[in-house]
Design a protein around this motif. Structure first.
Motif, PDB file in Angstrom:
ATOM      1  N   GLN A 147       0.822  -1.201   0.000  1.00 53.10           N
ATOM      2  CA  GLN A 147       0.000   0.000   0.000  1.00 53.10           C
ATOM      3  C   GLN A 147       0.859   1.256   0.000  1.00 53.10           C
ATOM      4  O   GLN A 147       0.568   2.230  -0.712  1.00 53.10           O
ATOM      5  CB  GLN A 147      -0.924   0.010   1.217  1.00 53.10           C
ATOM      6  CG  GLN A 147      -1.946   1.138   1.215  1.00 53.10           C
ATOM      7  CD  GLN A 147      -2.869   1.066   0.024  1.00 53.10           C
ATOM      8  OE1 GLN A 147      -3.528   0.057  -0.190  1.00 53.10           O
ATOM      9  NE2 GLN A 147      -2.926   2.134  -0.772  1.00 53.10           N
ATOM     10  N   LEU A 148       1.944   1.243   0.784  1.00 58.65           N
ATOM     11  CA  LEU A 148       2.846   2.394   0.811  1.00 58.65           C
ATOM     12  C   LEU A 148       3.465   2.623  -0.565  1.00 58.65           C
ATOM     13  O   LEU A 148       3.565   3.771  -1.027  1.00 58.65           O
ATOM     14  CB  LEU A 148       3.936   2.176   1.847  1.00 58.65           C
ATOM     15  CG  LEU A 148       5.048   3.235   1.883  1.00 58.65           C
ATOM     16  CD1 LEU A 148       4.480   4.609   2.200  1.00 58.65           C
ATOM     17  CD2 LEU A 148       6.135   2.852   2.871  1.00 58.65           C
ATOM     18  N   THR A 149       3.887   1.554  -1.213  1.00 60.13           N
ATOM     19  CA  THR A 149       4.471   1.674  -2.553  1.00 60.13           C
ATOM     20  C   THR A 149       3.488   2.324  -3.518  1.00 60.13           C
ATOM     21  O   THR A 149       3.846   3.235  -4.277  1.00 60.13           O
ATOM     22  CB  THR A 149       4.901   0.290  -3.064  1.00 60.13           C
ATOM     23  OG1 THR A 149       5.894  -0.252  -2.186  1.00 60.13           O
ATOM     24  CG2 THR A 149       5.457   0.376  -4.474  1.00 60.13           C
TER      25      THR A 149
ATOM     26  N   ASP B 251       0.920   4.225  -2.745  1.00 57.96           N
ATOM     27  CA  ASP B 251       0.677   5.617  -2.343  1.00 57.96           C
ATOM     28  C   ASP B 251       1.796   6.539  -2.823  1.00 57.96           C
ATOM     29  O   ASP B 251       1.538   7.625  -3.357  1.00 57.96           O
ATOM     30  CB  ASP B 251       0.543   5.707  -0.820  1.00 57.96           C
ATOM     31  CG  ASP B 251      -0.747   5.084  -0.295  1.00 57.96           C
ATOM     32  OD1 ASP B 251      -1.698   4.929  -1.095  1.00 57.96           O
ATOM     33  OD2 ASP B 251      -0.796   4.743   0.895  1.00 57.96           O
ATOM     34  N   LEU B 252       3.041   6.116  -2.648  1.00 57.21           N
ATOM     35  CA  LEU B 252       4.161   6.974  -3.040  1.00 57.21           C
ATOM     36  C   LEU B 252       4.281   7.082  -4.556  1.00 57.21           C
ATOM     37  O   LEU B 252       4.538   8.167  -5.088  1.00 57.21           O
ATOM     38  CB  LEU B 252       5.459   6.437  -2.437  1.00 57.21           C
ATOM     39  CG  LEU B 252       5.565   6.482  -0.906  1.00 57.21           C
ATOM     40  CD1 LEU B 252       6.895   5.887  -0.442  1.00 57.21           C
ATOM     41  CD2 LEU B 252       5.409   7.899  -0.373  1.00 57.21           C
TER      42      LEU B 252
ATOM     43  N   ARG C  87       0.041   9.799  -3.527  1.00 53.93           N
ATOM     44  CA  ARG C  87      -1.009   9.886  -2.519  1.00 53.93           C
ATOM     45  C   ARG C  87      -0.373   9.970  -1.136  1.00 53.93           C
ATOM     46  O   ARG C  87       0.777   9.586  -0.940  1.00 53.93           O
ATOM     47  CB  ARG C  87      -1.934   8.666  -2.599  1.00 53.93           C
ATOM     48  CG  ARG C  87      -2.624   8.512  -3.951  1.00 53.93           C
ATOM     49  CD  ARG C  87      -3.649   7.407  -3.938  1.00 53.93           C
ATOM     50  NE  ARG C  87      -3.103   6.126  -3.529  1.00 53.93           N
ATOM     51  CZ  ARG C  87      -3.359   4.972  -4.154  1.00 53.93           C
ATOM     52  NH1 ARG C  87      -4.136   4.957  -5.237  1.00 53.93           N
ATOM     53  NH2 ARG C  87      -2.838   3.845  -3.724  1.00 53.93           N
ATOM     54  N   THR C  88      -1.136  10.441  -0.163  1.00 52.40           N
ATOM     55  CA  THR C  88      -0.643  10.544   1.210  1.00 52.40           C
ATOM     56  C   THR C  88      -0.770   9.201   1.907  1.00 52.40           C
ATOM     57  O   THR C  88      -1.841   8.590   1.913  1.00 52.40           O
ATOM     58  CB  THR C  88      -1.431  11.605   1.993  1.00 52.40           C
ATOM     59  OG1 THR C  88      -1.292  12.869   1.333  1.00 52.40           O
ATOM     60  CG2 THR C  88      -0.916  11.720   3.422  1.00 52.40           C
ATOM     61  N   SER C  89       0.329   8.739   2.492  1.00 60.45           N
ATOM     62  CA  SER C  89       0.315   7.471   3.215  1.00 60.45           C
ATOM     63  C   SER C  89      -0.284   7.652   4.600  1.00 60.45           C
ATOM     64  O   SER C  89      -0.134   8.700   5.236  1.00 60.45           O
ATOM     65  CB  SER C  89       1.734   6.917   3.349  1.00 60.45           C
ATOM     66  OG  SER C  89       1.762   5.790   4.209  1.00 60.45           O
TER      67      SER C  89
ATOM     68  N   LEU D 138       0.740   5.809   7.040  1.00 63.72           N
ATOM     69  CA  LEU D 138       1.820   5.505   7.965  1.00 63.72           C
ATOM     70  C   LEU D 138       2.408   6.804   8.527  1.00 63.72           C
ATOM     71  O   LEU D 138       2.366   7.844   7.883  1.00 63.72           O
ATOM     72  CB  LEU D 138       2.909   4.699   7.267  1.00 63.72           C
ATOM     73  CG  LEU D 138       2.500   3.305   6.767  1.00 63.72           C
ATOM     74  CD1 LEU D 138       3.622   2.705   5.926  1.00 63.72           C
ATOM     75  CD2 LEU D 138       2.154   2.394   7.941  1.00 63.72           C
TER      76      LEU D 138
ATOM     77  N   LEU E 205       7.947   6.436   7.762  1.00 71.81           N
ATOM     78  CA  LEU E 205       8.406   6.776   6.416  1.00 71.81           C
ATOM     79  C   LEU E 205       9.883   7.177   6.417  1.00 71.81           C
ATOM     80  O   LEU E 205      10.640   6.802   5.511  1.00 71.81           O
ATOM     81  CB  LEU E 205       7.552   7.909   5.844  1.00 71.81           C
ATOM     82  CG  LEU E 205       6.058   7.612   5.658  1.00 71.81           C
ATOM     83  CD1 LEU E 205       5.353   8.805   5.043  1.00 71.81           C
ATOM     84  CD2 LEU E 205       5.847   6.376   4.806  1.00 71.81           C
TER      85      LEU E 205
END
Length: 368
Positions: free
Chosen positions: A338-340, A342-343, A347-349, A351, A356
């Motif tokens: 999901q972080l991958t 988002d970045l 998009r804003t993570s 986490l 980060l």
């Protein structure tokens, strides 16, 4: 030549999970050097979700991953978790390790040696000095996770290309050109999810390595020395992390918990390492292993600080690191996928900023 928005190098759970989250909004090509997904670390994992496993950053990723395991929408129709429990035991030499593991933990309960033996009846009570139990530890159906993510990515239009090791790559006019025996592929973003080979991929891209180390972890399947139903017994772990025993389909998976540095490769177990680990386990558990039914090894790839490396490289535009998951790759995969996404999709993570920062590939350049 094939063109996409994003090329992912590596078809383990890191790359396949990222593809599942990216593919609804971007065209994705996954390049895998083997003939199928998950041939290396992802397919050789003990696959258990332990909330308290790892440092503070990893524990945050574990917590962020749990909702997906429980409700894997689009990946599977039911939970990917099943009850297991983790029982950590220490003799006198392992007390400091046990206390360190308990520091900052959530849901871990100290229990007596007698209580530990009730949970794992083959445990030798005279060996145990202290113990702790994490009831919320659960088995992960890693194959269902991997295959579910791959099917989801393909439904969204992602293309998985096996037998396509990267042989060269360069960036020109804002586009990465990636060469393989299956042809040339181009995209503005490349995700380096190559596991033990991730530093090599960075080298092909003309960048410095982050210092990843591939560490071999071995395991063997043995028969239990009793006729009891062991299916509900917990994972039994030495606090010193020099062996563990896990019930597995009516047998025991025994590991020396080895971390021997090796080159990136198709790993295999060393007989002496396995024998020594089984011997250590036999001192604490009434196993008396006379025959190994099956053995194997996998690679756990760590960055120098044993925290994953996730984010865009400060060296080259469009080069994204998704590596260094160590022994936490399966249980952190939902959060890091999901972080991958988002970045890469700006998009804003959800986490925290601290997490980060801890994952940022730039931390290695700053330290040199």
């Amino acid at each position: 030549m094939k063109t996409a928005d994003i090329i992912i190098i590596g078809g383990g759970i890191a790359g396949i999970g990222a593809a599942a989250r990216l593919s609804p909004e971007a065209s994705v090509i996954i390049l895998e050097m083997e003939d199928a997904a998950g041939r290396h670390a992802s397919g050789r994992s003990a696959a258990i979700f332990i909330r308290n496993y790892g440092n503070a950053t990893l524990r945050a990723l574990n917590a962020a991953s749990e909702p997906t395991f429980l409700e894997p929408e689009g990946i599977s129709e039911s939970s990917l978790l099943s009850q297991r429990g983790e029982l950590m035991v220490a003799n006198e030499a392992g007390l400091d390790d046990l206390n360190a593991y308990l520091t900052g933990s959530d849901g871990l309960e100290r229990i007596s040696a007698a209580e530990a033996v009730k949970l794992f009846p083959l445990l030798r009570q005279d060996w145990v000095v202290e113990a702790a139990y994490e009831q919320s530890a659960q088995d992960i159906d890693a194959d269902r996770l991997l295959q579910g993510c791959l099917k989801l990515a393909r439904r969204n239009g992602a293309e998985f290309i096996p037998k396509a090791p990267v042989t060269a790559m360069k960036r020109a006019n804002g586009i990465w050109q990636v060469e393989t025996p299956k042809g040339q592929f181009t995209a503005p973003i490349v995700i380096n999810a190559a596991g033990a080979w991730a530093d090599q991929i960075a080298g092909l891209a003309g960048m410095l390595p982050v210092g990843l180390s591939a560490l071999r972890r071995s395991a063997a399947i043995v028969s239990p020395p009793c006729s009891d139903d062991i299916s509900s017994w917990p994972l039994l772990v030495s606090a010193a992390e020099d062996w563990y025993v896990k019930p597995d389909a009516g047998k025991f998976m025994v590991s020396p918990a080895d971390e021997d540095p090796v080159e990136a490769q198709d790993a295999w177990p060393e007989d002496m390492v396995l024998a020594e680990g089984i011997y250590r386990a036999e001192q604490a558990v009434d196993l008396q292993v006379t025959r190994i039914e099956h053995s194997w090894a996998g690679l756990r790839t760590f960055a120098p600080d044993r925290t994953p490396v996730v984010g865009f490289s400060p060296e080259q535009d469009g080069f994204f690191w998704l590596a260094g998951q160590g022994g936490y790759g399966v249980q952190t995969a939902p959060a890091l996928s999901q972080l991958t996404a988002d970045l890469c999709l700006h998009r804003t993570s959800l986490l925290s900023a601290a997490v980060l920062e801890a994952l940022d590939p730039g931390r290695f350049l700053q330290s040199t």
